[in-house]
Scaffold this motif. Structure first.
Motif, PDB file in Angstrom:
ATOM      1  N   THR A   1      44.741  50.610  45.444  1.00 31.61           N
ATOM      2  CA  THR A   1      44.405  49.405  46.192  1.00 31.61           C
ATOM      3  C   THR A   1      43.326  48.623  45.474  1.00 31.61           C
ATOM      4  O   THR A   1      42.330  49.199  45.014  1.00 31.61           O
ATOM      5  CB  THR A   1      43.920  49.760  47.615  1.00 31.61           C
ATOM      6  N   LEU A   2      43.509  47.324  45.387  1.00 28.06           N
ATOM      7  CA  LEU A   2      42.518  46.434  44.772  1.00 28.06           C
ATOM      8  C   LEU A   2      42.005  45.482  45.836  1.00 28.06           C
ATOM      9  O   LEU A   2      42.791  44.876  46.572  1.00 28.06           O
ATOM     10  CB  LEU A   2      43.146  45.659  43.612  1.00 28.06           C
ATOM     11  N   ASP A   3      40.671  45.377  45.955  1.00 28.00           N
ATOM     12  CA  ASP A   3      40.093  44.388  46.874  1.00 28.00           C
ATOM     13  C   ASP A   3      39.316  43.354  46.078  1.00 28.00           C
ATOM     14  O   ASP A   3      38.674  43.664  45.066  1.00 28.00           O
ATOM     15  CB  ASP A   3      39.217  45.049  47.937  1.00 28.00           C
ATOM     16  N   TYR A   4      39.389  42.113  46.550  1.00 31.56           N
ATOM     17  CA  TYR A   4      38.851  40.968  45.801  1.00 31.56           C
ATOM     18  C   TYR A   4      38.075  40.079  46.768  1.00 31.56           C
ATOM     19  O   TYR A   4      38.533  39.779  47.872  1.00 31.56           O
ATOM     20  CB  TYR A   4      40.010  40.191  45.172  1.00 31.56           C
ATOM     21  N   PHE A   5      36.854  39.672  46.343  1.00 31.86           N
ATOM     22  CA  PHE A   5      36.031  38.779  47.157  1.00 31.86           C
ATOM     23  C   PHE A   5      35.322  37.804  46.226  1.00 31.86           C
ATOM     24  O   PHE A   5      34.658  38.205  45.271  1.00 31.86           O
ATOM     25  CB  PHE A   5      35.007  39.569  47.965  1.00 31.86           C
ATOM     26  N   SER A   6      35.443  36.511  46.526  1.00 34.48           N
ATOM     27  CA  SER A   6      34.823  35.490  45.679  1.00 34.48           C
ATOM     28  C   SER A   6      34.269  34.378  46.549  1.00 34.48           C
ATOM     29  O   SER A   6      34.693  34.183  47.704  1.00 34.48           O
ATOM     30  CB  SER A   6      35.851  34.923  44.688  1.00 34.48           C
ATOM     31  N   ASN A   7      33.327  33.628  45.992  1.00 36.27           N
ATOM     32  CA  ASN A   7      32.760  32.494  46.716  1.00 36.27           C
ATOM     33  C   ASN A   7      33.642  31.254  46.636  1.00 36.27           C
ATOM     34  O   ASN A   7      33.479  30.327  47.434  1.00 36.27           O
ATOM     35  CB  ASN A   7      31.367  32.163  46.167  1.00 36.27           C
ATOM     36  N   THR A   8      34.554  31.216  45.666  1.00 37.37           N
ATOM     37  CA  THR A   8      35.443  30.068  45.503  1.00 37.37           C
ATOM     38  C   THR A   8      36.872  30.545  45.312  1.00 37.37           C
ATOM     39  O   THR A   8      37.114  31.627  44.772  1.00 37.37           O
ATOM     40  CB  THR A   8      35.030  29.213  44.293  1.00 37.37           C
ATOM     41  N   ALA A   9      37.823  29.731  45.737  1.00 39.27           N
ATOM     42  CA  ALA A   9      39.243  30.051  45.571  1.00 39.27           C
ATOM     43  C   ALA A   9      39.688  29.639  44.172  1.00 39.27           C
ATOM     44  O   ALA A   9      39.456  28.502  43.735  1.00 39.27           O
ATOM     45  CB  ALA A   9      40.073  29.342  46.627  1.00 39.27           C
ATOM     46  N   GLU A  10      40.312  30.560  43.460  1.00 42.96           N
ATOM     47  CA  GLU A  10      40.765  30.311  42.092  1.00 42.96           C
ATOM     48  C   GLU A  10      42.113  30.978  41.866  1.00 42.96           C
ATOM     49  O   GLU A  10      42.556  31.833  42.647  1.00 42.96           O
ATOM     50  CB  GLU A  10      39.753  30.881  41.076  1.00 42.96           C
ATOM     51  N   LYS A  11      42.743  30.622  40.768  1.00 40.54           N
ATOM     52  CA  LYS A  11      43.939  31.318  40.316  1.00 40.54           C
ATOM     53  C   LYS A  11      43.507  32.648  39.700  1.00 40.54           C
ATOM     54  O   LYS A  11      42.686  32.692  38.795  1.00 40.54           O
ATOM     55  CB  LYS A  11      44.693  30.485  39.289  1.00 40.54           C
ATOM     56  N   VAL A  12      44.059  33.746  40.219  1.00 42.67           N
ATOM     57  CA  VAL A  12      43.659  35.084  39.803  1.00 42.67           C
ATOM     58  C   VAL A  12      44.878  35.825  39.262  1.00 42.67           C
ATOM     59  O   VAL A  12      45.943  35.819  39.896  1.00 42.67           O
ATOM     60  CB  VAL A  12      43.042  35.863  40.982  1.00 42.67           C
ATOM     61  N   THR A  13      44.691  36.485  38.113  1.00 39.76           N
ATOM     62  CA  THR A  13      45.761  37.252  37.492  1.00 39.76           C
ATOM     63  C   THR A  13      45.342  38.708  37.378  1.00 39.76           C
ATOM     64  O   THR A  13      44.251  39.005  36.875  1.00 39.76           O
ATOM     65  CB  THR A  13      46.103  36.711  36.089  1.00 39.76           C
ATOM     66  N   VAL A  14      46.195  39.618  37.851  1.00 36.85           N
ATOM     67  CA  VAL A  14      45.953  41.057  37.764  1.00 36.85           C
ATOM     68  C   VAL A  14      46.957  41.648  36.785  1.00 36.85           C
ATOM     69  O   VAL A  14      48.170  41.458  36.944  1.00 36.85           O
ATOM     70  CB  VAL A  14      46.089  41.733  39.141  1.00 36.85           C
ATOM     71  N   ARG A  15      46.456  42.355  35.789  1.00 39.36           N
ATOM     72  CA  ARG A  15      47.313  42.911  34.747  1.00 39.36           C
ATOM     73  C   ARG A  15      47.119  44.415  34.630  1.00 39.36           C
ATOM     74  O   ARG A  15      45.995  44.910  34.705  1.00 39.36           O
ATOM     75  CB  ARG A  15      47.009  42.259  33.395  1.00 39.36           C
ATOM     76  N   PHE A  16      48.211  45.130  34.415  1.00 41.59           N
ATOM     77  CA  PHE A  16      48.207  46.563  34.142  1.00 41.59           C
ATOM     78  C   PHE A  16      48.568  46.755  32.672  1.00 41.59           C
ATOM     79  O   PHE A  16      49.651  46.341  32.235  1.00 41.59           O
ATOM     80  CB  PHE A  16      49.204  47.291  35.043  1.00 41.59           C
TER      81      PHE A  16
END
Length: 649
Positions: A578-593
């Motif tokens: 499980t990956l959790d993500y928290f940021s102050n601004t909304a952006e395009k996010v890419t998760v790579r394995f």
């Protein structure tokens, strides 16, 4: 008569100025000798040892040396990634005088390498240790060996290391007379066919006619893994005897959850046999009572132990250094400014807002009972503290000083000066003062939110907020927290300095990959608009420390952080994670394995306009091996953690 009196005062004043100028001149005369300059070290799996040699031009024997300090710097190589494993490296004086000089191989440093699998390309760390006791050998041309251990078969990882020696000239507090090697080896432990006491036999030497003092230095670490975990993961006691008298008995054991180098990729928080991953080991030092022209005996004994399947090894190097008489009866020297400081080794308790912490040493021949300490930030009002205690010759004291650490924006300089040991003039003034560079603590507004998400073992956790007078403002004691629960503390604080501390008595933080039962928690500090001001590392071991100042002027407030807080758990799994993500601004996010080895992209997920979320992945279809999970935002990698897919039945 009156004219002679004023003339004497004038001469004394001139002498005082000259002494002060001389002290400043000597303090700025430190010579730096580099024997290994950002060299890349890799393992030789065919031998288990790889040797890197370097020569240094040290002071001639005619030049008095006050202090020698060795600095070891680690980084990731320019063209390779950081190495993975916690190996025992050694730094040795190989020979002295020239290429044809005899092989000495005196160990002067033991480096336990960190688990570097998750370090980024810009990672670096610095350690230091005092080597003044080896001043007889660090003279003229010296060949220094960095001996790198390990069996990693891959040629895509290693370390970039620098080894430097800082030489401070000046009269030695104790004039060295002779040095003896008394133990040096890898000693089998727990093997009844090779009992360790048969190898650790008493060693004798005859003291010199000039000898009045002596010091015993012992480097020791335990390695190997038998059914009881010995020698790396078992606690056994060691006895040190001198001339038949027991001078020390201690467990060869070390807590690792408070390691300044954190987090690491491997089992860095697990306690070990007198070492932790990512540590430059200091020698145990013992002041010896000794007479000239006498036979003396050193004896090291280990706790009796036998193993049914022995594999344990105690690696021990020990030396006796003989000295003449103390140069002065009253002589103190600054050793370190621990708080405030920007040094890597002190990063767990910095930056701080209150209570400076310093270390000083008694280099005089008499017991130190009183000392005046002047301290403060450069350009600010100095504070005075009268220290009282009992510090024997050769010993070091660590002292917490009262008061607030005043600072300006950015970097500051903190200054400390020692005066009047035992109410008398110090025998050598140049090493009575020291300064450190430190960063100011962040400034926040009065309205803050502290988010604390527990893991599945909250009985180990607690947190406390205190003000500048150590009064508790808010606290959650051990045993009060519930599992898998989010606590959101609403703070409305008065202007002033505060310290937030989170503790874990189990020493494995809110997350530790090896403790899958514990799960994962997190901690974050937010402002009144719920914007993140500081994300805390979940894999922190024993404790977290965060100092800040509340001010009314909003123009001084620290801006919300730009880097998101990302967590991945578990990182050892049959597939699900499980990956959790928290940021102050909304952006395009890419998760790579990414596969490891191979460095191939095996899976990618793109999230448009992401500010906060929790995502589950099932990687059970992939081969059982290691992978890296990377998070990219605006073309920059903000998270890189290793995921191990384990064998599935």
């Amino acid at each position: 008569m009156m004219k002679r009196y004023y003339t004497t005062l004038l001469l004394l004043g001139v002498l005082s100025v000259l002494l002060s100028m001389n002290a400043v001149a000597q303090k700025t005369a430190i010579q730096t000798i580099t024997t290994h300059d950002k060299i890349t070290v890799v393992t030789d799996p065919s031998k288990g040892i790889n040797t890197y040699l370097g020569w240094g031009k040290f002071p001639a024997t005619t030049i008095p040396i006050r202090k020698i300090r060795m600095v070891v710097k680690f980084g990731c190589p320019d063209t390779l990634r950081c190495a993975d494993w916690d190996y025992m490296d050694q730094i040795l004086i190989r020979r002295k005088g020239g290429q044809n000089a005899p092989d000495l191989s005196y160990e002067i440093g033991r480096m336990l390498t960190p688990y570097g699998g998750a370090f980024g390309k810009n990672w670096n760390f610095e350690w230091a240790t005092d080597l003044t006791d080896f001043s007889l050998l660090l003279r003229d041309s010296v060949e220094v060996e960095y001996r790198h251990a390990g069996y990693e078969p891959n040629n895509d990882r290693g370390w970039k290391i620098t080894v430097q020696f800082e030489i401070t000239p000046g009269p030695p507090a104790l004039p060295p007379v002779a040095i003896h090697r008394v133990y040096d080896g890898h000693y089998a432990y727990g093997d009844s066919s090779k009992p360790i006491e048969a190898a650790l036999k008493p060693v004798s030497f005859t003291s010199d006619s000039k000898t009045r003092n002596a010091r015993l230095l012992v480097y020791q670490t335990g390695h190997g893994m038998d059914p009881a975990g010995c020698g790396e993961f078992c606690s056994r006691y060691r006895e040190v005897l001198f001339n038949g008298q027991l001078i020390d008995k201690r467990d060869i054991w070390q807590k690792c959850g408070d390691n300044p180098l954190y987090p690491q990729a491997g089992t860095w928080v697990i306690d070990r046999a007198y070492w932790c991953p990512g540590e430059l080991k200091h020698a145990d030092s013992y002041e010896l009572t000794i007479q000239p022209n006498r036979k003396n005996v050193v004896d090291i004994n280990m706790e009796p132990y036998q193993s049914p399947k022995p594999s344990a090894t105690e690696v021990i190097s020990a030396y006796v250094v003989e000295y003449g008489a103390y140069r002065s009866k009253q002589d103190v020297a600054m050793e370190d400014i621990i708080v405030p400081s920007n040094k890597d080794i002190h990063s767990r308790i910095n930056p701080a807002g209150v209570h400076p912490v310093i270390a000083f040493r008694n280099l005089g021949g008499e017991l130190l009972k009183t000392l005046q300490i002047s301290y403060g930030t450069k350009g600010k009002v100095r504070q005075l503290f009268q220290w009282k205690g009992e510090l024997k010759p050769g010993e070091t004291a660590i002292v917490k000083l009262p008061g607030i650490i005043v600072s300006g924006p950015g970097e500051n300089e903190f200054q400390v000066e020692l005066n009047r040991p035992n109410g008398r003039q110090d025998g050598y003034l140049p090493d009575n003062s020291m300064s450190s560079v430190f960063n100011a603590i962040p400034k926040h507004g009065a309205s803050l939110v502290f988010q604390f998400k527990t893991n599945r073992q909250p009985e180990h956790n607690s947190y406390t907020l205190t003000n500048s007078t150590n009064e508790i403002v808010q606290q959650r004691k051990e045993g009060e927290l519930k599992a898998d629960s989010l606590y959101q503390e609403q703070w409305q604080l008065q202007p002033g300095i505060y310290t937030l501390q989170v503790k874990d008595t189990a020493g494995d933080g809110l997350e530790f990959w090896f403790n899958r039962r514990g799960g994962r928690g997190y901690a974050r500090l937010l402002d009144h608009q719920r914007r993140m001001l500081h994300p805390f590392e979940s894999d922190f071991g024993t404790s977290l420390f965060y100092a800040f100042e509340v001010v009314q002027d909003s123009t001084q407030h620290q801006a919300p952080v730009e880097t998101p807080a990302v967590g991945l758990y578990p990182t050892m799994s049959a597939g699900p994670t499980t990956l959790d993500y928290f940021s102050n601004t909304a952006e395009k996010v890419t998760v790579r394995f990414i596969s490891d080895p191979g460095n191939q992209l095996v899976e990618e997920h793109v999230y448009e306009n992401l500010k906060e979320g929790v995502f589950q992945y099932d990687m059970s279809y992939l081969p059982a091996q290691r992978y890296y999970v990377q998070v990219w935002v605006k073309g920059k990698m903000v998270f890189n953690k290793r995921l191990r897919i384990v064998f599935r039945q």
